[in-house]
Design an enzyme around this catalytic site. Structure first.
Site, PDB file in Angstrom:
ATOM      1  N   ASP A 129       0.838  -1.203   0.000  1.00  0.00           N
ATOM      2  CA  ASP A 129       0.000   0.000   0.000  1.00  0.00           C
ATOM      3  C   ASP A 129       0.870   1.248   0.000  1.00  0.00           C
ATOM      4  O   ASP A 129       2.019   1.211   0.432  1.00  0.00           O
ATOM      5  CB  ASP A 129      -0.852   0.050   1.273  1.00  0.00           C
ATOM      6  CG  ASP A 129      -2.129  -0.767   1.151  1.00  0.00           C
ATOM      7  OD1 ASP A 129      -2.461  -1.208   0.044  1.00  0.00           O
ATOM      8  OD2 ASP A 129      -2.782  -0.965   2.195  1.00  0.00           O
ATOM      9  N   ARG A 179      -1.473  -1.461  -8.515  1.00  0.00           N
ATOM     10  CA  ARG A 179      -2.868  -1.311  -8.084  1.00  0.00           C
ATOM     11  C   ARG A 179      -3.167   0.194  -8.085  1.00  0.00           C
ATOM     12  O   ARG A 179      -2.610   0.942  -7.284  1.00  0.00           O
ATOM     13  CB  ARG A 179      -3.057  -1.870  -6.681  1.00  0.00           C
ATOM     14  CG  ARG A 179      -4.437  -1.567  -6.120  1.00  0.00           C
ATOM     15  CD  ARG A 179      -4.441  -1.675  -4.621  1.00  0.00           C
ATOM     16  NE  ARG A 179      -4.543  -3.042  -4.176  1.00  0.00           N
ATOM     17  CZ  ARG A 179      -4.186  -3.419  -2.939  1.00  0.00           C
ATOM     18  NH1 ARG A 179      -3.682  -2.557  -2.077  1.00  0.00           N
ATOM     19  NH2 ARG A 179      -4.332  -4.673  -2.564  1.00  0.00           N
ATOM     20  N   ARG A 289     -12.532   5.570   5.680  1.00  0.00           N
ATOM     21  CA  ARG A 289     -13.723   5.049   4.960  1.00  0.00           C
ATOM     22  C   ARG A 289     -14.881   6.043   5.075  1.00  0.00           C
ATOM     23  O   ARG A 289     -15.607   6.282   4.130  1.00  0.00           O
ATOM     24  CB  ARG A 289     -14.175   3.690   5.499  1.00  0.00           C
ATOM     25  CG  ARG A 289     -13.151   2.578   5.464  1.00  0.00           C
ATOM     26  CD  ARG A 289     -12.775   2.124   4.063  1.00  0.00           C
ATOM     27  NE  ARG A 289     -11.848   2.941   3.311  1.00  0.00           N
ATOM     28  CZ  ARG A 289     -10.518   2.933   3.418  1.00  0.00           C
ATOM     29  NH1 ARG A 289      -9.917   2.166   4.269  1.00  0.00           N
ATOM     30  NH2 ARG A 289      -9.768   3.715   2.654  1.00  0.00           N
TER      31      ARG A 289
END
Ligand code: FDA
Length: 307
Positions: A129, A179, A289
C-alpha cells in the site's frame, strides 16, 4: 475537498478520539459493515462466505519499535500458511509503516522480502500500500528493490498525486504490477488534486496508460482498486477497445462496499478480488472510509440509536 471529508481525515490522526470511540459498542457495531472481525479467523470465515478471491490485511500503521514490526511480519507469514491450509485464493496487502518504515528501510525490505518469497512459493501476491505523500519515495524505493527479484509483488499508486504519471513511467521498465487507487489521505493542493472531478480524470488517464502497457505484453499487470461504477465502466470500456480480455486486469474492492457490483462483475467474467481488513487498530482506517463516503455516518448514527 468537502468539509466532512476534511473533518474525518483530521479525526483519523486523533489518539484521544481513537481511544474514546474504539471502546464504544455502537462504533464497533457500525464498523462491522466493513470489518468482519478483529482476528484472522473472522477474515478467513468471511473469505469462505464470500466465495470470491480475497486479499487479507491486518490493520495497523505507524509502528515505532523493531519488536513490533517483527511481530507484524510474523503475523503476515502466518496468514499465508492459514490461507494455504484452507485452499483459498487469497493474497495479502501490507502497509510500509506497519512493517516499520519509519525505523529502518533496510529492515523493512528484509521483512517484506521474506513475506514475498514465501508468498511466491505458495503462488500468492503481496501488495504494498501507499500511505500519505511523505512515504511515496520510500515506498517506491522499497518496491523497486523487491521487484528486481520477485514478480509476485504489487505496488499501489494514487491517482490524486500530481507526481503519479511520472512515477508510473519510471516504473514501466520493471514490468510492475500496479494497483491504481484514487488516494485516501489529506494532501495539500500543490501535491494532489482535491476536487473529485480532477481525481476521476487523473484516474482514467492513468488507467488508460496501464491498460495500454498491459496490452503491449510487456509484463505489466494492473489492478484497479475502486468502488466507483463510473471508473469501473470507463476501465472496462477502454480494455474492450484495446482488445484486452476481461481477465486481463483485476478489479479490487473493500469488503462490505458495493457488494452487488462485486457479484455482478464476477458473474460477467471480470476478475474481482475483495480486500478484507481485520484487527483491533481500525480507528484511522475507519475514519478514512467515512471520509470517502460521509453517508456511511448513517450506519454509525443508526448503531448509536439502536443501542
Ligand atoms: P469515490 O470515493 O470517489 O466514490 C465513488 C463512488 O463509489 C461513490 O459514489 C459510491 O457509489 C462508491 N463508494 C466509494 N466509497 C464508498 C464507501 N466507503 N461506501 C459505500 N460506497 C462507496 N488508498 C490509498 O491512499 N492507499 C492505498 O494503498 C489504498 N489501497 C486500496 C486498496 C483497495 C483494494 C481499495 C479498494 C482501495 C484502496 N485505497 C487506498 C483507498 C482509495 O484510495 C479510495 O480512497 C477508496 O477506494 C474510495 O475511492 P473510490 O475509487 O471507491 O471512489
Amino acid at each position: 475537498m468537502s468539509l466532512a471529508r476534511e473533518i474525518f481525515l483530521r479525526a483519523s490522526h486523533s489518539d484521544w478520539l481513537a481511544d474514546q470511540l474504539t471502546r464504544r459498542s455502537f462504533t464497533k457495531k457500525a464498523v462491522q459493515r466493513f470489518l468482519p472481525g478483529e482476528d484472522l479467523d473472522s477474515a478467513l470465515e468471511a473469505t469462505a462466505a464470500l466465495g470470491m478471491p480475497t486479499i487479507l490485511t491486518l490493520l495497523g500503521e505507524d509502528v515505532t519499535t523493531t519488536e513490533e514490526a517483527d511481530a507484524v511480519a510474523e503475523h503476515f507469514l502466518g496468514i499465508l500458511d492459514r490461507v494455504d491450509e484452507r485452499g483459498f485464493d487469497s493474497d495479502v496487502s501490507i502497509k510500509p509503516t506497519h512493517f516499520g518504515i519509519d525505523i529502518d528501510i533496510d529492515a523493512v525490505c528484509a521483512r517484506v522480502e521474506k513475506l514475498v518469497r514465501r508468498a511466491g512459493e505458495l503462488g500468492r501476491m503481496v501488495a504494498v500500500d501507499v500511505e500519505d505523500s511523505s512515504y511515496v519515495d520510500r515506498t517506491i524505493d522499497l518496491y523497486r528493490r523487491l521487484r528486481e527479484a520477485h514478480p509476485n509483488v504489487a505496488l499501489c499508486l494514487q491517482a490524486y498525486l500530481h507526481r503519479t504519471p511520472a512515477d508510473l513511467d519510471s516504473l514501466f521498465p520493471l514490468a510492475p504490477t500496479i494497483r491504481l487507487v484514487k488516494g485516501a489521505y489529506n494532501e495539500p493542493h500543490h501535491i494532489a488534486y482535491r476536487r473529485k472531478k480532477d481525481v476521476d480524470a487523473a484516474f482514467l488517464k492513468l488507467a488508460d496508460s496501464l491498460l495500454q502497457e498491459a496490452r503491449r505484453g510487456t509484463g505489466t499487470r494492473v489492478f484497479f482498486g475502486t468502488h466507483d461504477p463510473r471508473m469501473i465502466e470507463g476501465v472496462c470500456r477502454r480494455a474492450e477497445e484495446l482488445g484486452l480480455p476481461k481477465d486481463g486486469f483485476e478489479i479490487q474492492m473493500l469488503y462490505g462496499i458495493q457488494r452487488e457490483l462485486q457479484t455482478r462483475l464476477a458473474a460477467d467474467g471480470y476478475r474481482v478480488r475483495v480486500l478484507i481488513s481485520y484487527g483491533d487498530s481500525w480507528f484511522p482506517w475507519y475514519m478514512r472510509r467515512l471520509a470517502e463516503r460521509p453517508a456511511n455516518m448513517l450506519f454509525l448514527m443508526r448503531s448509536l440509536l439502536s443501542r
